[in-house]
Write a protein that holds these residues in place. Structure first.
Motif, PDB file in Angstrom:
ATOM      1  N   ARG A 116     -53.101  39.214 -71.919  1.00 48.76           N
ATOM      2  CA  ARG A 116     -53.395  38.656 -73.239  1.00 48.76           C
ATOM      3  C   ARG A 116     -53.839  39.734 -74.222  1.00 48.76           C
ATOM      4  NH1 ARG A 116     -56.661  33.452 -70.732  1.00 48.76           N
ATOM      5  NH2 ARG A 116     -55.037  31.868 -71.117  1.00 48.76           N
ATOM      6  N   ARG A 126     -47.199  36.307 -77.288  1.00 47.99           N
ATOM      7  CA  ARG A 126     -48.457  35.704 -76.837  1.00 47.99           C
ATOM      8  C   ARG A 126     -48.306  34.189 -76.693  1.00 47.99           C
ATOM      9  NH1 ARG A 126     -54.123  36.643 -76.999  1.00 47.99           N
ATOM     10  NH2 ARG A 126     -55.005  34.965 -75.763  1.00 47.99           N
ATOM     11  N   HIS A 179     -52.397  29.214 -80.396  1.00 45.35           N
ATOM     12  CA  HIS A 179     -51.502  30.375 -80.448  1.00 45.35           C
ATOM     13  C   HIS A 179     -50.097  29.960 -80.863  1.00 45.35           C
ATOM     14  CE1 HIS A 179     -54.066  33.616 -78.989  1.00 45.35           C
ATOM     15  NE2 HIS A 179     -54.615  32.745 -78.158  1.00 45.35           N
TER      16      HIS A 179
END
Length: 279
Positions: A116, A126, A179
């Motif tokens: 990450r 990501r 995300h």
């Protein structure tokens, strides 16, 4: 019914449960068995099948390959028995070869966090990692995802055509949702695909592209990570948090005995490692 006609009927009856490549592999195994025994389907015995398997081992076939061939023979003879083509299933009681199985490999939490951190600022990459880890989907399922498949209010992704063409739903976490939203908000296109690939980012991302990208990550980080590693990691971390095995298997879309056996070993290993950490 002739053999070619029987194979055609077998294919039609199994095309919604088995991948075309799997059906072809099974068909080739049957043809190989018939060629070795020089017998017709209705007179092949358990001894014939055992002899054939021994022959395959002698000429250098790997046990894993032999196991797949036997699986095909078992499936085909079971079908023939159901359809009245044969009176028995001579493959039913033939045991699979014992294979020294390796446990599915998965990332530790530290390795996951290092991945990450390495992807900080790379929005699509990501988001892909977070979705793979949060859902446990296959790479083929990820590549086929569209924006319309996401139910944000329920945090559900619809997988309309997974392996063996059976749809299911998977859940995703708040963290992965954040995300994914950041990535989607950065896009200026109106394409329906969830993740974009190709030179001009104008098509759905494809398996080879994701695999090559993960290979670069692995080289940089010093440990191997693939889309399937993240699928294993999802299963292992769910096990360590106490989720029952049958729940995990539903989320992974498992149905075959081979899948069940494979992930049961991972489940037990993951729980053992959690126990060792506490003791």
């Amino acid at each position: 019914m002739g053999l070619d006609a029987l194979f055609k009927q077998f294919t039609l009856d199994h095309e919604f449960r088995l991948e075309p490549s799997t059906i072809k592999t099974y068909e080739n195994a049957i043809k190989q068995l018939l060629e070795y025994t020089e017998k017709s389907l209705d007179v092949i015995t358990i001894s014939d099948i055992r002899s054939w398997l021994g022959h395959l081992k002698e000429i250098g076939y790997k046990l894993s390959t032999i196991s797949v061939k036997l699986s095909g023979v078992k499936t085909f003879f079971s079908y023939c028995l159901e359809e009245g083509i044969t009176l028995t299933n001579p493959a039913e009681k033939v045991p699979f070869p014992h294979i020294g199985e390796k446990l599915p490999r998965y990332l530790t939490l530290d390795q996951l966090n290092r991945l990450r951190q390495y992807l900080d600022g790379r929005l699509q990459e990501r988001a892909i990692v977070e979705i793979l880890y949060a859902t446990g989907v296959r790479i083929s399922e990820l590549c086929a995802m569209k924006k319309e498949d996401i139910d944000w209010s329920e945090r559900i992704i619809h997988i309309p055509k997974g392996k063996r063409k059976k749809g299911r739903i998977v859940l995703f976490t708040w963290e992965s949702a954040e995300h994914l939203k950041v990535y989607l908000e950065s896009r200026t296109d109106n394409l329906p695909f969830l993740f974009l690939g190709g030179k001009w980012k104008n098509r759905p991302i494809y398996r080879q592209q994701v695999s090559e990208w993960f290979a670069k990550c692995s080289k940089r980080l010093g440990f191997k990570v693939t889309p399937h590693t993240l699928r294993h990691t999802f299963a292992a971390h769910c096990a360590q948090k106490g989720m029952p095995l049958d729940y995990i298997q539903v989320l992974l879309g498992h149905e075959s005995p081979e899948d069940t056996h494979y992930y049961a070993k991972l489940y037990n290993q993951a729980r053992k490692e959690m126990y060792d950490d506490f003791m």
